[in-house]
Design a protein around this motif. Structure first.
Motif, PDB file in Angstrom:
ATOM      1  N   GLU A   1      60.902-144.879 -66.957  1.00  0.00           N
ATOM      2  CA  GLU A   1      61.812-145.847 -67.578  1.00  0.00           C
ATOM      3  C   GLU A   1      61.388-147.231 -67.117  1.00  0.00           C
ATOM      4  O   GLU A   1      61.353-147.497 -65.918  1.00  0.00           O
ATOM      5  CB  GLU A   1      63.241-145.526 -67.125  1.00  0.00           C
ATOM      6  CG  GLU A   1      64.316-146.307 -67.832  1.00  0.00           C
ATOM      7  CD  GLU A   1      65.696-145.984 -67.245  1.00  0.00           C
ATOM      8  OE1 GLU A   1      66.157-144.839 -67.411  1.00  0.00           O
ATOM      9  OE2 GLU A   1      66.282-146.873 -66.602  1.00  0.00           O
TER      10      GLU A   1
ATOM     11  N   MET B   1      57.474-136.660 -55.719  1.00  0.00           N
ATOM     12  CA  MET B   1      58.190-136.409 -56.981  1.00  0.00           C
ATOM     13  C   MET B   1      57.739-135.124 -57.667  1.00  0.00           C
ATOM     14  O   MET B   1      58.516-134.462 -58.330  1.00  0.00           O
ATOM     15  CB  MET B   1      57.940-137.557 -57.968  1.00  0.00           C
ATOM     16  CG  MET B   1      58.503-138.901 -57.599  1.00  0.00           C
ATOM     17  SD  MET B   1      60.269-139.064 -57.892  1.00  0.00           S
ATOM     18  CE  MET B   1      60.476-138.874 -59.645  1.00  0.00           C
TER      19      MET B   1
ATOM     20  N   THR C   1      63.621-134.266 -60.040  1.00  0.00           N
ATOM     21  CA  THR C   1      64.438-135.373 -59.544  1.00  0.00           C
ATOM     22  C   THR C   1      64.194-136.669 -60.318  1.00  0.00           C
ATOM     23  O   THR C   1      63.213-136.823 -61.036  1.00  0.00           O
ATOM     24  CB  THR C   1      64.119-135.692 -58.067  1.00  0.00           C
ATOM     25  OG1 THR C   1      62.733-135.967 -57.953  1.00  0.00           O
ATOM     26  CG2 THR C   1      64.486-134.555 -57.157  1.00  0.00           C
ATOM     27  N   SER C   2      65.126-137.599 -60.095  1.00  0.00           N
ATOM     28  CA  SER C   2      64.972-138.959 -60.598  1.00  0.00           C
ATOM     29  C   SER C   2      64.800-139.867 -59.398  1.00  0.00           C
ATOM     30  O   SER C   2      65.365-139.620 -58.349  1.00  0.00           O
ATOM     31  CB  SER C   2      66.241-139.412 -61.328  1.00  0.00           C
ATOM     32  OG  SER C   2      66.553-138.519 -62.341  1.00  0.00           O
TER      33      SER C   2
ATOM     34  N   GLU D   1      61.128-140.092 -63.600  1.00  0.00           N
ATOM     35  CA  GLU D   1      61.748-138.778 -63.677  1.00  0.00           C
ATOM     36  C   GLU D   1      60.656-137.743 -63.479  1.00  0.00           C
ATOM     37  O   GLU D   1      59.610-137.803 -64.124  1.00  0.00           O
ATOM     38  CB  GLU D   1      62.365-138.549 -65.071  1.00  0.00           C
ATOM     39  CG  GLU D   1      63.421-139.560 -65.491  1.00  0.00           C
ATOM     40  CD  GLU D   1      64.820-139.181 -65.035  1.00  0.00           C
ATOM     41  OE1 GLU D   1      64.942-138.232 -64.226  1.00  0.00           O
ATOM     42  OE2 GLU D   1      65.763-139.839 -65.478  1.00  0.00           O
TER      43      GLU D   1
ATOM     44  N   ASP E   1      66.673-152.357 -58.647  1.00  0.00           N
ATOM     45  CA  ASP E   1      65.861-151.426 -59.432  1.00  0.00           C
ATOM     46  C   ASP E   1      65.508-152.033 -60.790  1.00  0.00           C
ATOM     47  O   ASP E   1      66.291-152.766 -61.389  1.00  0.00           O
ATOM     48  CB  ASP E   1      66.563-150.072 -59.573  1.00  0.00           C
ATOM     49  CG  ASP E   1      67.847-150.161 -60.359  1.00  0.00           C
ATOM     50  OD1 ASP E   1      68.879-150.485 -59.754  1.00  0.00           O
ATOM     51  OD2 ASP E   1      67.792-149.921 -61.587  1.00  0.00           O
TER      52      ASP E   1
ATOM     53  N   TYR F   1      58.678-138.758 -67.144  1.00  0.00           N
ATOM     54  CA  TYR F   1      59.251-139.886 -67.881  1.00  0.00           C
ATOM     55  C   TYR F   1      59.251-141.112 -66.987  1.00  0.00           C
ATOM     56  O   TYR F   1      59.569-141.022 -65.803  1.00  0.00           O
ATOM     57  CB  TYR F   1      60.679-139.537 -68.298  1.00  0.00           C
ATOM     58  CG  TYR F   1      61.421-140.598 -69.089  1.00  0.00           C
ATOM     59  CD1 TYR F   1      61.034-140.964 -70.374  1.00  0.00           C
ATOM     60  CD2 TYR F   1      62.543-141.223 -68.542  1.00  0.00           C
ATOM     61  CE1 TYR F   1      61.736-141.922 -71.099  1.00  0.00           C
ATOM     62  CE2 TYR F   1      63.259-142.190 -69.260  1.00  0.00           C
ATOM     63  CZ  TYR F   1      62.845-142.531 -70.533  1.00  0.00           C
ATOM     64  OH  TYR F   1      63.546-143.464 -71.245  1.00  0.00           O
TER      65      TYR F   1
ATOM     66  N   ALA G   1      62.937-146.400 -63.593  1.00  0.00           N
ATOM     67  CA  ALA G   1      63.015-145.149 -62.847  1.00  0.00           C
ATOM     68  C   ALA G   1      61.865-144.228 -63.217  1.00  0.00           C
ATOM     69  O   ALA G   1      61.270-144.357 -64.286  1.00  0.00           O
ATOM     70  CB  ALA G   1      64.339-144.455 -63.133  1.00  0.00           C
TER      71      ALA G   1
END
Lengths: 125, 367
Positions: free
Chosen positions: A43, A36, A65-66, A61, A56, A41, A59
């Motif tokens: 989530e 990554m 990319t996410s 971030e 899921d 961030y 997530a």
């Protein structure tokens, strides 16, 4: 070469699970954080939310990319790591220290589908 | 179409520095070295260097060079003086964008250099050939023969003067260049970039560019990858071909009408743009600032409060310099005015935002 911690279970989507009785402590692997880059961030679900294995639950971030977080087991969220709200980079610093959520498992047999550290080496070595 | 990836003249040096490499426009390019945030901040506050050797260099010369370039290019090159650079686009007849590019007016009369996007070199060259039949011009795609680096940031001038030995850099104005010779090598030194900061782009033969790169590394200039090239250009409100400009997105839709001179003689796409300006366009590119930290990404839907879809995100980031979530989006023109509330769907939830100016970051060019 990414770090793979012994004694944890791993999913194909690079989450790890530390089993503590009936509770699964969930995070992402060192391989995942390295792929990554700088995480900006996280989530996360709320405490008492239900999560289902294979679906899921949040997530990550990074700048670029996410990436969805996929639940390795099903159950009820009993805790989430609120420290990650302000310091998502903790995952980059030590992916095995920075847990994301704790789940009270509804079906411990789901753990059998996960890999041990040796097996995970084959996909994230 | 499984062509092997091309390598720039600096490829082995990137690998040696431990860069994370990834395919881009047919090249194996460095995405990051120390990290996107670290590299981004180096360019904003100090100086960084990018390998942009993948960019295309197409030379146009001949008796009709000026009228030909002016016919395929949206900006007006007639008032240009030698050593000057203009930004603009090449368009299809329907106003869609072939590419966005820089035109360098060289010091020899009727000689121009067109610097085009790496992903479009072959398409652009074919397009230029096709349009040039009625003109007495020579087209020469020299992309393979030139290396290019971009030295960017408030420390760029000092780095180019002191580390690379170009004292004349101090006298180059923004969007101007010098055509120099060093040790028998032709060097084009231009005050341009794609970061919103002061900076230089240096074009020369591969060996010379390698030597420059090494001197910059030895002098402590931070190597920067395509990752932060994108975050920097995004904050500065600059479009990327493929995202904000495409065959379906005209410069008028993208808010780049100022680079299209409708008062100059006929050029390809002119009548389409005139129509778009007089009748209006269905969609416009806007900037959106989100209230939340959730990050809008290319392709995410833009909606009204009730979930009705009115557009799509073209580029989005949690901005490194501004520390908020921002995006460019192509939206129905009815919702493009500054201050319009819009929502962006990020996975399962929609996050509220507001239309703002696309130049999110106050650029710091040296005039």
């Amino acid at each position: 070469m990414s770090k793979i911690a012994e004694g944890l279970l791993y999913s194909e989507s690079h989450e790890w699970v530390r089993v503590d009785g009936n509770v699964a402590i969930i995070g992402v692997s060192d391989f995942a954080q390295a792929e990554m880059g700088d995480i900006t961030y996280v989530e996360m679900p709320d405490v008492d939310d239900e999560v289902s294995a294979g679906e899921d639950f949040g997530a990550l971030e990074s700048v670029k990319t996410s990436s969805e977080l996929v639940a390795p087991v099903s159950g009820r969220v009993v805790a989430r790591n609120d420290e990650l709200e302000d310091k998502p980079e903790l995952i980059n610093e030590d992916a095995y220290e920075a847990w994301i959520i704790k789940v009270e498992m509804s079906d411990k047999s789901e753990l059998d589908k996960l890999m041990n550290a040796a097996a995970y080496t084959n996909i994230a070595g | 179409m499984d062509n092997p990836l091309k390598k720039t003249c600096l490829h082995d040096l990137h690998v040696g520095l431990g860069a994370k490499m990834s395919p881009f426009a047919g090249f194996d390019m460095p995405i990051q070295y120390s990290g996107i945030i670290d590299e981004h901040n180096a360019v904003r506050h100090a100086v960084g260097v990018f390998d942009v050797s993948h960019m295309g260099e197409i030379f146009v010369s001949g008796p009709d060079a000026e009228s030909f370039v002016n016919y395929v290019f949206t900006n007006d090159i007639r008032p240009m003086v030698p050593g000057q650079i203009l930004y603009g686009m090449m368009l299809y007849h329907d106003g869609g964008t072939v590419d966005d590019l820089l035109v360098y007016k060289e010091f020899e009369p009727q000689h121009y250099l067109l610097v085009v996007n790496a992903s479009n070199v072959d398409k652009d060259y074919a397009w230029l050939r096709e349009q040039s039949e009625a003109f007495d011009v020579r087209l020469d795609d020299q992309s393979e023969a030139w290396g290019q680096i971009a030295v960017q940031g408030p420390g760029a001038e000092t780095a180019v003067k002191d580390l690379l030995g170009f004292p004349e850099a101090a006298n180059i104005a923004f969007y101007n260049f010098l055509d120099l010779e060093r040790d028998g090598v032709r060097v084009i030194l231009s005050r341009t970039g794609y970061t919103g900061e002061d900076g230089f782009e240096i074009y020369a033969a591969p060996d010379f560019i390698r030597a420059c790169w090494q001197k910059l590394m030895d002098g402590g200039v931070k190597p920067c990858g395509l990752g932060c090239r994108d975050t920097l250009r995004f904050e500065a409100g600059l479009p990327l071909y493929g995202d904000e400009l495409t065959a379906d997105i005209s410069p008028v839709m993208a808010g780049l009408g100022m680079f299209c001179k409708l008062d100059k003689p006929e050029f390809i796409g002119k009548s389409a743009l005139e129509e778009q300006k007089s009748l209006g366009v269905a969609r416009k590119l806007v900037g959106i600032e989100l209230e939340d930290k959730a990050v809008p990404r290319n392709g995410y839907p833009v909606e009204l409060e009730d979930g009705f879809e009115v557009g799509v995100v073209t580029t989005g980031y949690h901005s490194i310099s501004l520390e908020k979530s921002l995006c460019f989006a192509l939206v129905d023109s009815a919702y493009a005015a500054l201050g319009t509330p819009l929502w962006v769907r990020v996975r399962k939830r929609s996050f509220p935002g507001i239309v703002v100016k696309k130049r999110f970051y106050q650029t710091k060019y040296k005039k």
